[in-house]
Design a protein around this motif. Structure first.
Motif, PDB file in Angstrom:
ATOM      1  N   LYS A  26      -7.899   9.870  -2.126  1.00  0.00           N
ATOM      2  CA  LYS A  26      -7.181   8.798  -2.817  1.00  0.00           C
ATOM      3  C   LYS A  26      -6.030   8.217  -2.002  1.00  0.00           C
ATOM      4  O   LYS A  26      -5.692   7.041  -2.175  1.00  0.00           O
ATOM      5  CB  LYS A  26      -6.636   9.311  -4.152  1.00  0.00           C
ATOM      6  N   VAL A  27      -5.392   9.019  -1.182  1.00  0.00           N
ATOM      7  CA  VAL A  27      -4.224   8.553  -0.420  1.00  0.00           C
ATOM      8  C   VAL A  27      -4.224   9.114   0.996  1.00  0.00           C
ATOM      9  O   VAL A  27      -4.893  10.102   1.283  1.00  0.00           O
ATOM     10  CB  VAL A  27      -2.880   8.947  -1.089  1.00  0.00           C
ATOM     11  N   ARG A  70       2.933   3.934  -1.447  1.00  0.00           N
ATOM     12  CA  ARG A  70       3.132   4.404  -2.823  1.00  0.00           C
ATOM     13  C   ARG A  70       4.438   5.178  -2.998  1.00  0.00           C
ATOM     14  O   ARG A  70       5.090   5.078  -4.023  1.00  0.00           O
ATOM     15  CB  ARG A  70       1.988   5.331  -3.234  1.00  0.00           C
ATOM     16  N   SER A 116       0.808  -1.221   0.000  1.00  0.00           N
ATOM     17  CA  SER A 116       0.000   0.000   0.000  1.00  0.00           C
ATOM     18  C   SER A 116       0.843   1.273   0.000  1.00  0.00           C
ATOM     19  O   SER A 116       0.340   2.346  -0.308  1.00  0.00           O
ATOM     20  CB  SER A 116      -0.918   0.024   1.219  1.00  0.00           C
ATOM     21  N   ASP A 127      -1.852   4.098   0.050  1.00  0.00           N
ATOM     22  CA  ASP A 127      -3.192   3.947  -0.526  1.00  0.00           C
ATOM     23  C   ASP A 127      -4.250   4.138   0.541  1.00  0.00           C
ATOM     24  O   ASP A 127      -4.134   3.621   1.652  1.00  0.00           O
ATOM     25  CB  ASP A 127      -3.379   2.552  -1.145  1.00  0.00           C
ATOM     26  N   ARG A 128      -5.294   4.829   0.203  1.00  0.00           N
ATOM     27  CA  ARG A 128      -6.364   5.144   1.150  1.00  0.00           C
ATOM     28  C   ARG A 128      -7.083   3.876   1.628  1.00  0.00           C
ATOM     29  O   ARG A 128      -7.608   3.814   2.724  1.00  0.00           O
ATOM     30  CB  ARG A 128      -7.345   6.117   0.482  1.00  0.00           C
ATOM     31  N   LYS A 129      -7.077   2.843   0.801  1.00  0.00           N
ATOM     32  CA  LYS A 129      -7.787   1.600   1.126  1.00  0.00           C
ATOM     33  C   LYS A 129      -7.126   0.818   2.259  1.00  0.00           C
ATOM     34  O   LYS A 129      -7.730  -0.090   2.819  1.00  0.00           O
ATOM     35  CB  LYS A 129      -7.863   0.713  -0.115  1.00  0.00           C
ATOM     36  N   GLU A 130      -5.888   1.145   2.579  1.00  0.00           N
ATOM     37  CA  GLU A 130      -5.142   0.410   3.614  1.00  0.00           C
ATOM     38  C   GLU A 130      -5.853   0.494   4.954  1.00  0.00           C
ATOM     39  O   GLU A 130      -6.188   1.572   5.425  1.00  0.00           O
ATOM     40  CB  GLU A 130      -3.721   0.981   3.737  1.00  0.00           C
TER      41      GLU A 130
END
Length: 128
Positions: A93-94, A31, A29, A111-114
């Motif tokens: 997004k991040v 970047r 994750s 990554d924002r999804k982490e």
């Protein structure tokens, strides 16, 4: 052999570069990992291979200038509120994690999804 100031500086930048490489390896994750000085200048930084940077060159310069200014101004409050552990900036997004050590700022984009952000931050602190 005595090291010149230029040699010492080169060694320091190499050390920061290795730390950034280690930070990138912490999680898929992560970047970007970079080190910025007190004036907002990038000492080293790297984007995870095969990823397209989100910011353009001029945007990066502005971002790092803002972050370095923020970190410089925060130094005045250390005696009152304590030493800064880290800063988290949540974007759509991040997530940006900012940590300071020895008058430089580590800037890490994740990554924002982490979901395991605290674990990643703890690992980054061990690296730096």
């Amino acid at each position: 052999m005595v090291k010149t100031p230029a040699d010492k500086w080169k060694d320091t930048v190499i050390k920061y570069r290795k730390q950034c490489q280690s930070i990138l390896k912490i999680s898929n994750s992560v970047r970007y990992a970079g080190v910025v000085n007190a004036y907002g200048r990038t000492l080293t930084g790297m984007v995870k291979p095969n990823l397209k940077p989100l910011l353009k060159s001029e945007q990066v310069k502005n971002e790092f200038f803002i972050i370095s200014t923020l970190m410089s101004l925060r130094k005045e409050t250390v005696s009152t509120v304590g030493k800064l552990e880290h800063v988290i900036l949540q974007h759509q997004k991040v997530t940006i994690v900012i940590l300071q050590k020895n008058n430089v700022t580590f800037y890490v984009s994740i990554d924002r999804k982490e979901k395991g952000l605290e674990k990643i931050i703890a690992s980054i602190k061990k690296v730096i």
